[in-house]
Scaffold this active site. Structure first.
Site, PDB file in Angstrom:
ATOM      1  N   ASP A   9      -4.996  23.448  61.565  1.00  0.00           N
ATOM      2  CA  ASP A   9      -5.559  22.000  61.405  1.00  0.00           C
ATOM      3  C   ASP A   9      -6.157  21.516  62.625  1.00  0.00           C
ATOM      4  O   ASP A   9      -5.890  22.049  63.771  1.00  0.00           O
ATOM      5  CB  ASP A   9      -4.682  20.866  60.780  1.00  0.00           C
ATOM      6  CG  ASP A   9      -5.329  19.741  60.573  1.00  0.00           C
ATOM      7  OD1 ASP A   9      -6.455  19.728  59.763  1.00  0.00           O
ATOM      8  OD2 ASP A   9      -4.516  18.668  60.099  1.00  0.00           O
ATOM      9  N   GLY A  10      -7.289  20.776  62.630  1.00  0.00           N
ATOM     10  CA  GLY A  10      -7.992  20.301  63.734  1.00  0.00           C
ATOM     11  C   GLY A  10      -7.911  18.846  63.584  1.00  0.00           C
ATOM     12  O   GLY A  10      -7.963  18.187  62.493  1.00  0.00           O
ATOM     13  N   GLU A  47     -11.379  22.645  63.782  1.00  0.00           N
ATOM     14  CA  GLU A  47     -10.618  23.140  62.466  1.00  0.00           C
ATOM     15  C   GLU A  47     -10.930  24.310  62.509  1.00  0.00           C
ATOM     16  O   GLU A  47     -10.046  25.455  62.278  1.00  0.00           O
ATOM     17  CB  GLU A  47     -11.582  22.810  61.077  1.00  0.00           C
ATOM     18  CG  GLU A  47     -11.083  21.083  60.851  1.00  0.00           C
ATOM     19  CD  GLU A  47      -9.771  20.625  60.258  1.00  0.00           C
ATOM     20  OE1 GLU A  47      -8.899  21.934  60.262  1.00  0.00           O
ATOM     21  OE2 GLU A  47      -9.522  19.773  59.998  1.00  0.00           O
ATOM     22  N   ASP A  69      -7.088  22.532  55.481  1.00  0.00           N
ATOM     23  CA  ASP A  69      -7.625  21.535  54.771  1.00  0.00           C
ATOM     24  C   ASP A  69      -9.229  21.182  55.079  1.00  0.00           C
ATOM     25  O   ASP A  69      -9.624  20.018  54.663  1.00  0.00           O
ATOM     26  CB  ASP A  69      -6.871  20.159  55.062  1.00  0.00           C
ATOM     27  CG  ASP A  69      -6.762  19.577  56.380  1.00  0.00           C
ATOM     28  OD1 ASP A  69      -7.397  20.227  57.388  1.00  0.00           O
ATOM     29  OD2 ASP A  69      -6.029  18.807  56.906  1.00  0.00           O
ATOM     30  N   HIS A 124      -3.017  15.831  54.870  1.00  0.00           N
ATOM     31  CA  HIS A 124      -2.315  14.735  54.946  1.00  0.00           C
ATOM     32  C   HIS A 124      -1.596  14.379  53.548  1.00  0.00           C
ATOM     33  O   HIS A 124      -1.552  13.223  52.943  1.00  0.00           O
ATOM     34  CB  HIS A 124      -2.856  13.391  55.305  1.00  0.00           C
ATOM     35  CG  HIS A 124      -3.828  13.661  56.345  1.00  0.00           C
ATOM     36  ND1 HIS A 124      -3.205  13.598  57.742  1.00  0.00           N
ATOM     37  CD2 HIS A 124      -5.088  14.044  56.644  1.00  0.00           C
ATOM     38  CE1 HIS A 124      -4.240  13.768  58.665  1.00  0.00           C
ATOM     39  NE2 HIS A 124      -5.398  14.093  58.025  1.00  0.00           N
ATOM     40  N   ASP A 134      -1.037  19.510  61.526  1.00  0.00           N
ATOM     41  CA  ASP A 134      -1.934  18.245  62.031  1.00  0.00           C
ATOM     42  C   ASP A 134      -1.231  17.647  63.217  1.00  0.00           C
ATOM     43  O   ASP A 134      -1.775  17.266  64.107  1.00  0.00           O
ATOM     44  CB  ASP A 134      -1.947  17.392  60.855  1.00  0.00           C
ATOM     45  CG  ASP A 134      -2.609  16.043  60.819  1.00  0.00           C
ATOM     46  OD1 ASP A 134      -3.675  15.933  61.360  1.00  0.00           O
ATOM     47  OD2 ASP A 134      -2.014  14.945  61.067  1.00  0.00           O
TER      48      ASP A 134
END
Length: 146
Positions: A9-10, A47, A69, A124, A134
């Site tokens: 995740d970014g 990301e 994501d 999320h 995240d």
């Protein structure tokens, strides 16, 4: 053969702005976490950087599942956008320069080396490993401000 799972995740504080990336790697009952920070970047770059860092950290040849994501990242690989951009001299279908070409080129190289399967996950949501990636990305930004 065991499969390596990489959750990436970014995050960005402002877009563009300070950014962070996070990676959770799961293999044969072991877990490894990675994170990093860039002072001025975009969410898409973070990301992509997370995916790059996860793939760079691979120690041995094995099947790889890379979870993200980021529709931008996953669709570029799975829907053939990345392949088309390369064929078109790093131009989009409407003849514009592909953004983040430096990172895409690195991903192309790593994808050839490790042949990961890219899987989109809802951000999320209820995926604990994506949520942890995240947290790592956001923490990298927060820690850089201290």
């Amino acid at each position: 053969m065991n499969t390596l799972e990489i959750y990436t995740d970014g995050a960005c504080s402002g877009n563009p702005g300070p950014g962070g990336w996070g990676v959770v790697m799961l293999y044969n009952g072991s877990k490894k976490e990675l994170s990093g920070y860039e002072q001025a970047t975009t969410n898409n770059r973070m990301e992509m950087q997370a995916a790059i860092e996860g793939l760079r950290a691979i120690k041995a040849s094995c099947p790889v599942l890379l979870y993200s994501d980021s529709s931008y990242l996953v669709n570029a690989v799975n829907k053939g956008w990345l392949e088309n951009w390369q064929k078109n001299g790093w131009k989009t279908a409407d003849k514009k320069e592909v953004k983040n070409q430096d990172l895409w080129q690195e991903l192309v190289s790593l994808n050839k080396q490790y042949n990961p399967k890219y899987i989109w996950v809802k951000g999320h949501a209820e995926n604990e490993h994506n949520n942890r990636a995240d947290e790592l990305a956001v923490s990298a930004i927060k820690n850089s401000k201290q």
